[in-house]
Enzyme design. Structure first.
Site, mmCIF file in Angstrom:
data_model
loop_
_atom_site.group_PDB
_atom_site.id
_atom_site.type_symbol
_atom_site.label_atom_id
_atom_site.label_comp_id
_atom_site.label_asym_id
_atom_site.label_seq_id
_atom_site.Cartn_x
_atom_site.Cartn_y
_atom_site.Cartn_z
ATOM 1 N N ASN A 9 50.576 71.189 33.068
ATOM 2 C CA ASN A 9 51.120 70.106 32.252
ATOM 3 C C ASN A 9 51.890 70.763 31.114
ATOM 4 O O ASN A 9 51.289 71.253 30.160
ATOM 5 C CB ASN A 9 49.972 69.239 31.722
ATOM 6 C CG ASN A 9 50.436 68.202 30.715
ATOM 7 O OD1 ASN A 9 51.632 67.955 30.579
ATOM 8 N ND2 ASN A 9 49.481 67.595 30.009
ATOM 9 N N TRP A 10 53.210 70.784 31.270
ATOM 10 C CA TRP A 10 54.022 71.487 30.265
ATOM 11 C C TRP A 10 54.143 70.706 28.962
ATOM 12 O O TRP A 10 54.656 71.229 27.969
ATOM 13 C CB TRP A 10 55.425 71.752 30.831
ATOM 14 C CG TRP A 10 55.486 72.915 31.784
ATOM 15 C CD1 TRP A 10 54.455 73.759 32.114
ATOM 16 C CD2 TRP A 10 56.628 73.363 32.524
ATOM 17 N NE1 TRP A 10 54.899 74.704 33.015
ATOM 18 C CE2 TRP A 10 56.229 74.482 33.281
ATOM 19 C CE3 TRP A 10 57.947 72.929 32.625
ATOM 20 C CZ2 TRP A 10 57.108 75.174 34.127
ATOM 21 C CZ3 TRP A 10 58.829 73.614 33.464
ATOM 22 C CH2 TRP A 10 58.408 74.728 34.198
ATOM 23 N N LYS A 11 53.737 69.445 28.961
ATOM 24 C CA LYS A 11 53.877 68.604 27.765
ATOM 25 C C LYS A 11 55.334 68.637 27.291
ATOM 26 O O LYS A 11 56.233 68.697 28.122
ATOM 27 C CB LYS A 11 52.877 69.039 26.683
ATOM 28 C CG LYS A 11 51.453 69.121 27.253
ATOM 29 C CD LYS A 11 50.381 69.237 26.231
ATOM 30 C CE LYS A 11 49.020 69.281 26.926
ATOM 31 N NZ LYS A 11 47.915 69.319 25.997
ATOM 32 N N HIS A 94 47.183 60.403 30.030
ATOM 33 C CA HIS A 94 46.755 61.608 29.305
ATOM 34 C C HIS A 94 46.245 61.202 27.915
ATOM 35 O O HIS A 94 46.775 60.272 27.303
ATOM 36 C CB HIS A 94 47.916 62.591 29.185
ATOM 37 C CG HIS A 94 47.491 63.923 28.671
ATOM 38 N ND1 HIS A 94 47.279 64.160 27.337
ATOM 39 C CD2 HIS A 94 47.189 65.074 29.310
ATOM 40 C CE1 HIS A 94 46.879 65.408 27.182
ATOM 41 N NE2 HIS A 94 46.815 65.995 28.362
ATOM 42 N N GLU A 96 46.719 62.381 25.100
ATOM 43 C CA GLU A 96 47.757 62.370 24.057
ATOM 44 C C GLU A 96 48.558 61.072 24.108
ATOM 45 O O GLU A 96 49.014 60.570 23.078
ATOM 46 C CB GLU A 96 48.667 63.608 24.210
ATOM 47 C CG GLU A 96 47.939 64.864 23.749
ATOM 48 C CD GLU A 96 48.398 66.142 24.423
ATOM 49 O OE1 GLU A 96 49.458 66.157 25.072
ATOM 50 O OE2 GLU A 96 47.662 67.144 24.307
ATOM 51 N N GLU A 166 39.165 65.454 31.172
ATOM 52 C CA GLU A 166 39.622 66.295 30.067
ATOM 53 C C GLU A 166 38.934 65.875 28.777
ATOM 54 O O GLU A 166 39.389 64.934 28.106
ATOM 55 C CB GLU A 166 41.139 66.158 29.885
ATOM 56 C CG GLU A 166 41.951 66.581 31.081
ATOM 57 C CD GLU A 166 43.363 66.992 30.685
ATOM 58 O OE1 GLU A 166 43.732 68.129 30.983
ATOM 59 O OE2 GLU A 166 44.075 66.204 30.052
ATOM 60 N N GLY A 172 43.692 72.016 24.038
ATOM 61 C CA GLY A 172 44.515 72.778 23.105
ATOM 62 C C GLY A 172 43.725 73.409 21.967
ATOM 63 O O GLY A 172 44.302 73.879 20.991
ATOM 64 N N SER A 212 41.728 73.665 27.819
ATOM 65 C CA SER A 212 41.660 75.105 27.578
ATOM 66 C C SER A 212 41.281 75.918 28.816
ATOM 67 O O SER A 212 40.542 76.902 28.716
ATOM 68 C CB SER A 212 40.725 75.403 26.400
ATOM 69 O OG SER A 212 41.213 74.786 25.206
ATOM 70 N N GLY A 233 47.215 72.942 30.415
ATOM 71 C CA GLY A 233 48.277 72.741 29.436
ATOM 72 C C GLY A 233 48.875 74.073 29.000
ATOM 73 O O GLY A 233 49.715 74.657 29.684
ATOM 74 N N GLY A 234 48.434 74.566 27.851
ATOM 75 C CA GLY A 234 49.016 75.766 27.238
ATOM 76 C C GLY A 234 49.186 76.931 28.205
ATOM 77 O O GLY A 234 50.240 77.592 28.224
HETATM 78 P P1 PGA Z 1 45.220 72.666 27.364
HETATM 79 O O1 PGA Z 1 45.742 71.203 27.742
HETATM 80 O O2 PGA Z 1 45.026 73.410 28.682
HETATM 81 O O3 PGA Z 1 46.301 73.262 26.527
HETATM 82 O O4 PGA Z 1 43.926 72.500 26.637
HETATM 83 C C1 PGA Z 1 45.250 70.512 28.870
HETATM 84 C C2 PGA Z 1 45.894 69.162 28.962
HETATM 85 O O5 PGA Z 1 46.108 68.527 27.908
HETATM 86 O O6 PGA Z 1 46.198 68.656 30.064
#
Ligand code: PGA
Length: 251
Positions: A9-11, A94, A96, A166, A172, A212, A233-234
């Site tokens: 997930n590149w956001k 998600h 966010e 999640e 993050g 994470s 994500g990251g």
């Molecule tokens: P993260 O994000 O791996 O950076 O914690 C995961 C996500 O939000 O899908």
């Protein structure tokens, strides 16, 4: 046996040139995996990413969609539009989006139905906050989010929904749920689906862990009985790191 799905997930990151370079570089590194490899990229990267991923085993997904097919919804992109350019996957709900963009269980449900109507493969996110976990409410929250997201779907659609568990406090932050905690939460989600739709359906649902995920914890997490891969994500922004996560175990 359920397949592992490893989705990046590149956001709101990566310009098109970086997206193309990323896909060109990672293609040979992940070409032999038996795991499903998905990159969920910003809308503006989709077309470039789809071209770069042609003739590879990398699938491309979006990070959101609207539930209507078309109309006066300025700034929105529909499932039909995503499908039209060849997108296969879409992240829905998600945390966010729930937190910053007023996504609710109801809109998640509408989007999920629209995803199936357009033959997109949905990755639906559920997860509890730290306060909810500390209050002992985590399983109630995530099973309720799951029930509301899946409401009104057919058994076959439920079986084809990917769920990403999640925990919000792990996204993050560098804090990962322990593999046992993550597995237990995912088991609770699977049990709920079993109660609602039967065991045959629940055994088919792919449930990922997200929060994470890194190359150093992927093997432990993804080896748990009920964790069917991850939403990353990251660590999905770095070619080497994401390739290591995809190849956490060579079958
Ligand atoms: P993260 O994000 O791996 O950076 O914690 C995961 C996500 O939000 O899908």
């Amino acid at each position: 046996m359920r397949r592992k799905v490893i989705a990046g997930n590149w956001k709101m990151n990566m310009l098109p040139d970086a997206a193309i370079r990323f896909i060109d570089e990672i293609t040979p590194m992940v070409k032999d995996t038996k795991n499903e490899v998905v990159l969920c990229v910003p809308y503006t990267d989709l077309f470039y990413a789809l071209l770069a991923a042609q003739n590879t085993n990398i699938k491309i997904g979006a990070q959101n969609m609207h539930w209507e097919e078309s109309g006066a919804y300025t700034g929105e992109v529909s499932g039909k539009m995503l499908k039209a350019i060849g997108v296969e996957y879409v992240i829905i709900g998600h945390s966010e989006r729930r937190q910053y963009f007023a996504e609710t269980d109801e809109t998640v449900n509408k989007k999920l139905k629209a995803a199936f109507a357009n033959n997109l493969k949905p990755i639906v996110c559920v997860g509890e906050t730290l306060e909810q976990r500390e209050a002992g409410m985590a399983n109630d929250i995530i099973t309720s989010q799951t029930e509301k997201a899946l409401d009104g779907l057919t058994d076959e659609q439920v079986a084809n929904t990917i769920i990403a568990y999640e925990p919000i406090w792990a996204i993050g932050t560098g804090k990962t749920a322990t593999s046992e905690d993550a597995n237990n939460a995912i088991k609770a989600i699977r049990n709920k689906i079993s109660n609602l739709y039967g065991q045959n359906v629940s055994e088919r649902v792919i449930i990922q862990y997200g929060g994470s995920v890194k190359s150093t914890n992927a093997q432990e997490l993804f080896s748990m009985s009920d964790i069917d891969g991850g939403l990353v994500g990251g660590a999905s922004l770095k070619v080497d790191e994401f390739a290591k996560i995809v190849n956490y175990r060579k079958d």
